[in-house]
Design a protein around this motif. Sequence first.
Motif, PDB file in Angstrom:
ATOM      1  N   ARG A 190      18.704   0.610  15.673  1.00 42.33           N
ATOM      2  CA  ARG A 190      19.643   0.534  14.547  1.00 42.33           C
ATOM      3  C   ARG A 190      19.890  -0.927  14.157  1.00 42.33           C
ATOM      4  N   GLU A 191      19.774  -1.199  12.881  1.00 42.22           N
ATOM      5  CA  GLU A 191      19.966  -2.558  12.367  1.00 42.22           C
ATOM      6  C   GLU A 191      20.446  -2.476  10.924  1.00 42.22           C
ATOM      7  N   PRO A 192      21.594  -3.071  10.588  1.00 44.14           N
ATOM      8  CA  PRO A 192      22.506  -3.776  11.482  1.00 44.14           C
ATOM      9  C   PRO A 192      23.342  -2.798  12.301  1.00 44.14           C
ATOM     10  N   ASN A 193      24.042  -3.328  13.289  1.00 44.76           N
ATOM     11  CA  ASN A 193      24.876  -2.482  14.142  1.00 44.76           C
ATOM     12  C   ASN A 193      26.195  -3.198  14.430  1.00 44.76           C
ATOM     13  N   PRO A 194      27.085  -3.262  13.439  1.00 43.31           N
ATOM     14  CA  PRO A 194      28.341  -4.006  13.604  1.00 43.31           C
ATOM     15  C   PRO A 194      29.417  -3.179  14.318  1.00 43.31           C
ATOM     16  N   HIS A 195      29.057  -2.650  15.498  1.00 42.47           N
ATOM     17  CA  HIS A 195      29.990  -1.763  16.201  1.00 42.47           C
ATOM     18  C   HIS A 195      31.252  -2.512  16.642  1.00 42.47           C
ATOM     19  N   ASP A 245      23.406  -2.108  22.520  1.00 44.71           N
ATOM     20  CA  ASP A 245      24.406  -2.142  21.459  1.00 44.71           C
ATOM     21  C   ASP A 245      24.625  -0.752  20.869  1.00 44.71           C
ATOM     22  N   GLU A 246      23.541  -0.014  20.690  1.00 46.58           N
ATOM     23  CA  GLU A 246      23.664   1.339  20.144  1.00 46.58           C
ATOM     24  C   GLU A 246      24.412   2.259  21.103  1.00 46.58           C
ATOM     25  N   PHE A 305      27.435   3.559   9.444  1.00 44.26           N
ATOM     26  CA  PHE A 305      26.371   3.891  10.394  1.00 44.26           C
ATOM     27  C   PHE A 305      25.688   5.188   9.958  1.00 44.26           C
ATOM     28  N   PRO A 306      24.560   5.109   9.246  1.00 43.83           N
ATOM     29  CA  PRO A 306      23.817   6.331   8.910  1.00 43.83           C
ATOM     30  C   PRO A 306      23.459   7.100  10.186  1.00 43.83           C
ATOM     31  N   ASP A 307      23.484   8.422  10.093  1.00 45.33           N
ATOM     32  CA  ASP A 307      23.268   9.281  11.255  1.00 45.33           C
ATOM     33  C   ASP A 307      24.192   8.846  12.393  1.00 45.33           C
ATOM     34  N   PRO A 308      25.509   8.859  12.142  1.00 46.85           N
ATOM     35  CA  PRO A 308      26.446   8.280  13.100  1.00 46.85           C
ATOM     36  C   PRO A 308      26.484   8.989  14.443  1.00 46.85           C
TER      37      PRO A 308
END
Length: 432
Positions: free
Chosen positions: A366-371, A306-307, A356-359
């Motif tokens: 990474r959590e959450p990850n609503p990409h 996901d990341e 997204f911190p540190d995008p």
Amino acid sequence: MTTEMTAPTTTEPAELTTTEQAPPLAAEPAPPVCPAAPPVRDWPAYDLEGTEFDPILAALMREAPVTRIRLPFGEGWAWLATRYEDVRTVTNDPRFSRTEVTRRQVTRLAPHFAPRPGSLAWADQPDHNRLRKPVAGAFTVGAMRRLRPRAQAILDELVDAVVREGPPADLIERVLEPFPITVVSEVMGVPEADRERVHAWTRQIISTSGGAEAADRAKQGLYGWITETVRARADGPGDDVYSLLGGAVARGEIGEEEAVGLAGPLQIGGEAVTHNCGQMLYLMLTRPELLAHLRERPGQRGPVLDELLRWIPHRSTVGLARIALEDVELGDGTLIAAGDPVYVSYLAANRDPAVFPDPDGIVPDREPNPHLAFGNGPHYCTGAVLARLQTELLVDTLLDRLPGLRLAVPAEDVEWRRRTMIRGPRTLPVAW
């Protein structure tokens, strides 16, 4: 047109003498100040090396949440939304229409623009749901669960041949290209004898090389073949996509043109898996800490994928536009006027530091990850579950079957696709 004049009234005050002072006039409210529209920025499609984030898109993101762009083809300019919340608004608000784009020559990346009737990509509600219904069953979680053993068998056969012949091997040629093509062809119902020419057409359609004529020839070939196939499957009992579409046409649920327009983008979708996974594997093979994380925690690969889906710059510039049907104000106060074309950048939304911190970093857990890698709203990718299945199988199988997997050339010697709408390595030579 006549101009009305106001007649003087008898209550108008007499002229003031020099000793009299005029009463102070009430101050009229100042008219609202409309901010000047941002400048229009030209956005050529650069051939970028590796997984470099597009520097023009990065500059546009720094300039403002909503800017204006001009792409290589089409006419005029368009708004570009890059902030996560604005992207979600535009893609989920019925006041922004895809159908309206088909009536105009909006600025765009593709050299050839001839949208087909029935294409989900250009449908607004309620047509979108009506068109999606006949094929929805082929892309459900349950359907993918049933497909998984067959997909794994296809992949195992490809990897068996790679192992048997030994290193070096080009993963794009030997695995990443044939696997998605074969799986998508089986889901769609493409006979084995036709798969190579269908692939040649889809590869040309997503390319910007060859210009409008080459793209037009490829579209004519692909859509002509799809038309014949849908007609031939009208009474077929199969559960492949072309049989489902043929049956839906025979029952009068959708028109033949609509069925053909539906099938085309689904058929082309296999190309995206090839190049997205190519980028992911390149990242794994050039970042030892990432590869070690995936190898040491095989049961936790899902969040890492996901990341990577969030992070990879999977396309050049932007996708498809929308037209504002009425005035709409976005979150930063930008007014999109009725009739204005609007693009969104999912790549930019996936790098929004407010979400997204540190995008710009790859954060495996990474959590959450609503990409938004598969889109948002009604136009969320129809084949997202299929794409995710193939990605998981490719990564798991290659890492598990080839424990010493590494690049066979220096990273800077990996060749990347040129003049394309979907980015990815053209070759990926590996050893193990």
